[in-house]
Design an enzyme around this catalytic site. Structure first.
Site, short mmCIF file in Angstrom:
data_model
loop_
_atom_site.label_atom_id
_atom_site.label_comp_id
_atom_site.label_asym_id
_atom_site.label_seq_id
_atom_site.Cartn_x
_atom_site.Cartn_y
_atom_site.Cartn_z
N GLU A 144 8.19 -59.65 -27.53
CA GLU A 144 7.32 -60.70 -28.06
C GLU A 144 8.27 -61.76 -28.58
O GLU A 144 8.64 -61.76 -29.74
CB GLU A 144 6.42 -60.13 -29.15
CG GLU A 144 5.17 -60.95 -29.38
CD GLU A 144 5.37 -62.11 -30.31
OE1 GLU A 144 6.19 -63.02 -29.97
OE2 GLU A 144 4.71 -62.15 -31.35
N GLU A 153 11.94 -70.04 -28.12
CA GLU A 153 12.77 -69.08 -28.86
C GLU A 153 13.74 -68.36 -27.94
O GLU A 153 14.33 -67.34 -28.32
CB GLU A 153 11.88 -68.08 -29.63
CG GLU A 153 11.35 -68.71 -30.90
CD GLU A 153 10.32 -67.87 -31.64
OE1 GLU A 153 10.17 -66.67 -31.35
OE2 GLU A 153 9.64 -68.45 -32.51
N1 SAH Z 1 8.14 -57.43 -31.95
C1 SAH Z 1 7.64 -57.80 -33.27
C2 SAH Z 1 8.31 -59.05 -33.82
C3 SAH Z 1 8.29 -60.26 -32.94
S1 SAH Z 1 9.08 -61.65 -33.65
C4 SAH Z 1 6.14 -57.96 -33.20
O1 SAH Z 1 5.64 -58.16 -32.11
O2 SAH Z 1 5.48 -57.90 -34.23
C5 SAH Z 1 10.50 -61.82 -32.63
C6 SAH Z 1 11.73 -61.11 -33.17
O3 SAH Z 1 12.70 -61.11 -32.14
C7 SAH Z 1 12.40 -61.79 -34.34
O4 SAH Z 1 12.55 -60.83 -35.36
C8 SAH Z 1 13.77 -62.25 -33.82
O5 SAH Z 1 14.78 -62.12 -34.80
C9 SAH Z 1 13.99 -61.30 -32.66
N2 SAH Z 1 14.79 -61.75 -31.50
C10 SAH Z 1 14.56 -62.86 -30.74
N3 SAH Z 1 15.37 -62.89 -29.68
C11 SAH Z 1 16.13 -61.78 -29.73
C12 SAH Z 1 17.15 -61.23 -28.88
N4 SAH Z 1 17.49 -61.84 -27.76
N5 SAH Z 1 17.73 -60.08 -29.25
C13 SAH Z 1 17.36 -59.43 -30.39
N6 SAH Z 1 16.38 -59.90 -31.22
C14 SAH Z 1 15.77 -61.05 -30.89
#
Ligand code: SAH
Length: 688
Positions: A144, A153
């Site tokens: 996500e 993002e």
């Molecule tokens: N999966 C959770 C949070 C989603 S928010 C849910 O669905 O509730 C997205 C998260 O991804 C954030 O905490 C951000 O720090 C992390 N993130 C984004 N890109 C990333 C990457 N390439 N590798 C590791 N973490 C990542």
């Protein structure tokens, strides 16, 4: 560890050194983050869960072990869903350390520590192999990583890398696919966020007009995404010119390419008009067949029963580089260009397009400075003819033919108004940044006023008699507006600047606005309360660790502070009358002592008191005021209408009062508010 950070105080203008805890950024990130909002997004969560269950079953049906890679695990939610759905093992990758730590705790608390390994790395650093972070490649990819623009993002490069190094060929992906939609519209309201319209001024010697320099008119603006709660935009502000079209889809179960590209679609306008804006949103299919669909479509596209409020995913407004007339039935060609992280649009006549193969334009770049210095709400504010009219009326009331007028405000057109309305001499301060000079000068030039209005490049405290050609200022004006302002009272910088130039003012100086007042009202939010509300359990998983973490981060600094929100996007109803709580008299200098007030605010309507909203009103002249907050309470239910160009301050109460009948309510909320002139800060406290 503490570090010192230098910053200009937004209210007093003074340079300050602030001791910052090294964890300050972490706490800011968590307190302000959208994790809580995501956990409250029931529609998203249930669909992810359905999609994950279906993907795990498909893998199991093939007789394989289900190995999940969850990139950006946050609280660990999606990995826990996978483990609960029967996945054999999950690798939960999270780059943000405090979140990775929280995920470890949450996973343990829910009893999944044997099934889920949290890896505190960026996914591109994750290694695979017997000694690696992952024993083997995964066959289910769950993520996500989407923002309102879908790719902002970094979802595309993350997927591209994951397919190359972290997952098996033919893996399952949840979501399986994302699709981006677009609709061409005409909207004067939204167009006014990117273009400056001519300003009409009724002066004694006839109507005058302020025009923009041609480089501002032609400028395509800035590439940063404009994301808004489109559902708050009334249909009367939008003229739909085309049906909704699919711009492109991304299949996340196959290798993804992040390199720049473009997508082109032919459109048949359903109405003639001026194409100005492309509205865009996306949906995700959690499964290959598309039966589990989560959409961001606005109200006129989807049924209301599918409606889920969320703030972490909204809708996008893209400004075409220039407005293009379109005719009903006459084909046009819409192109979406993208790089790894952002999107932009252009529109061409279908025939033009045939001749031009290489149609992908570069991302918009603002060369006129206006779009860099004025943000979109500020454009909207400058274009607000009603507001301009109030300033014209007030200026006409106070200016005389022998007036020497000084203006203090960032990027303001007030000096031009003052000149048209007959001031003898107009001076204009550029106190905060010399960046303004070329923009403001180009405006004066476009209106042939470069010799009429003198620009002073100095801070107010450095103003000298020679800047003023030995004249004294008889009229001091300001909107007031400063780009450094985040909260409504930060514009009190005008008062500090006025104090700094006191020795250059005549004894009978007129100050416009003559005063400001701080207003307050208790409200019940329709939805915004969710961003501060603990979640408890989410889809059956205990996420209280996250609730505690957010609470802790809020207490770190924010608990006694208000935060800025553009309330036109966040409906609320008033539970009390609006109340004036403090006044700031600009005719006098900033006092040495604090301004404080205590009192109680009565609750008049039943509902949940989520917090107090605060805003400023400026009293331009005796009978002319402008509000940066409440415009009106539009019906007996208490629905509020807010100034669409400004952010208001929201103070969320630490505990809410909930009641169905008035008799259950405490009749009043006690407040104490204090303005400290030394720091320029407003502190507040409420007792329920
Ligand atoms: N999966 C959770 C949070 C989603 S928010 C849910 O669905 O509730 C997205 C998260 O991804 C954030 O905490 C951000 O720090 C992390 N993130 C984004 N890109 C990333 C990457 N390439 N590798 C590791 N973490 C990542």
């Amino acid at each position: 560890m503490k570090t010192f950070c230098g910053r200009a105080n937004p209210t007093t203008g003074a340079m300050e050194w602030i001791e910052e805890d090294e964890n300050y950024d972490y706490h800011q990130e968590i307190a302000r983050s959208r994790y809580a909002d995501m956990l409250h997004d029931k529609d998203r969560n249930t669909k992810y869960y359905q999609g994950i269950r279906a993907a795990v079953s498909r893998v199991k049906e093939r007789g394989e072990k289900a190995i999940v890679l969850d990139i950006g695990t946050g609280t660990g939610l999606l990995s826990m869903m996978a483990a609960a759905a029967g996945a054999d093992f999950c690798y939960a990758v999270e780059v943000f350390k405090p979140m990775a730590n929280a995920a470890v705790k949450i996973v343990e608390k829910n009893g999944f520590q044997d099934k889920i390994k949290v890896i505190n790395k960026h996914s591109t650093e994750v290694t695979v192999g017997p000694d690696g972070d992952m024993q083997c490649r995964a066959n289910i990819l769950v993520t996500e990583l989407f923002d309102t623009e879908l790719i902002g993002e970094g979802a595309l490069p993350t997927y591209e890398h994951a397919h190359k190094y972290l997952v098996q060929e033919g893996c399952e992906a949840v979501p399986h696919r994302a699709t981006v939609y677009a609709q061409l519209v005409e909207s004067k309201r939204m167009w006014s966020w990117n273009k400056l319209f001519p300003v009409h001024v009724e002066a004694e010697d006839g109507e005058k007009m302020i025009v923009s320099p041609s480089e501002v008119e032609k400028c395509p603006g800035v590439p940063s995404v404009c994301d808004i709660q489109l559902n708050q935009m009334p249909s009367s502000d939008i003229t739909v010119l085309s049906d909704v079209v699919t711009m492109f889809s991304v299949d996340f179960s196959k290798p993804v390419k992040s390199a720049s590209t473009h997508y082109r679609v032919q459109l048949e306008p359903i109405k003639s008009g001026k194409a100005q804006i492309v509205l865009s949103w996306w949906d995700i299919d959690m499964d290959p067949s598309g039966t589990i669909n989560c959409t961001m479509a606005p109200y006129w596209v989807k049924s209301t029963s599918a409606f889920q409020w969320r703030d972490h995913w909204m809708q996008c407004v893209y400004f075409l580089p220039n407005e293009e007339p379109v005719l009903q039935g006459e084909l046009v060609c819409l192109t979406a260009c993208r790089d790894e992280y952002s999107l932009w649009y252009k529109l061409q006549k279908a025939r033009e397009e045939e001749n031009k193969i290489d149609a992908c334009v570069e991302s918009p770049v603002c060369r006129c400075q206006a779009h860099l210095l004025w943000n979109r709400p500020r454009f909207g504010e400058l274009n607000d003819q009603n507001r301009t009219h109030q300033y014209v009326r007030a200026l006409a009331e106070v200016l005389k033919t022998d007036s020497v007028c000084l203006c203090i405000s960032d990027g303001s057109l007030l000096p031009v108004l003052a000149h048209y309305l007959g001031a003898k001499q107009v001076l204009y301060f550029l106190s905060l940044s010399s960046l303004w000079f070329s923009l403001i000068f180009s405006f004066f030039k476009a209106n042939h006023l470069e010799d009429k209005i003198k620009i002073i490049e100095a801070r107010p405290e450095l103003l000298t008699a020679s800047h003023l050609e030995d004249e004294k200022i008889s009229v001091l004006v300001g909107e007031p507006f400063f780009t450094t302002s985040l909260l409504p009272w930060h514009n009190l910088y005008f008062w500090y600047a006025r104090t700094a130039v006191t020795s250059h003012l005549t004894s009978s100086v007129t100050v416009l606005p003559q005063s400001a007042s701080l207003h307050m009202m208790v409200v019940e939010f329709q939805d915004l309360w969710r961003i501060r509300s603990p979640c408890g359990t989410c889809e059956g998983f205990d996420v209280r660790t996250m609730d505690d973490m957010i609470k802790n981060s809020l207490n770190f600094r924010e608990s006694k502070e208000a935060e800025p929100h553009p309330l036109w996007e966040y409906p609320c109803k008033s539970l009390s009358d609006p109340q004036e709580v403090l006044t700031f008299d600009f005719r006098k200098t900033v006092p040495q002592h604090c301004l404080s007030t205590e009192g109680s605010i009565s609750l008049l309507r039943k509902g949940t008191s989520h917090g107090a909203v605060l805003w400023m009103e400026y009293h331009l002249a005796a009978d002319i005021s402008v509000s940066t907050g409440l415009m009106q309470i539009s019906n007996e239910k208490g629905n509020c209408e807010w100034n669409p160009h400004c952010k208001q301050a929201v103070y969320f109460f630490s505990s809410v009062i909930e009641s169905q009948s008035l008799s259950d309510l405490p009749s009043a909320i006690i407040y104490a508010i204090n303005f400290d002139p030394k720091t320029g800060e407003i502190a507040m406290d409420f007792k329920l």
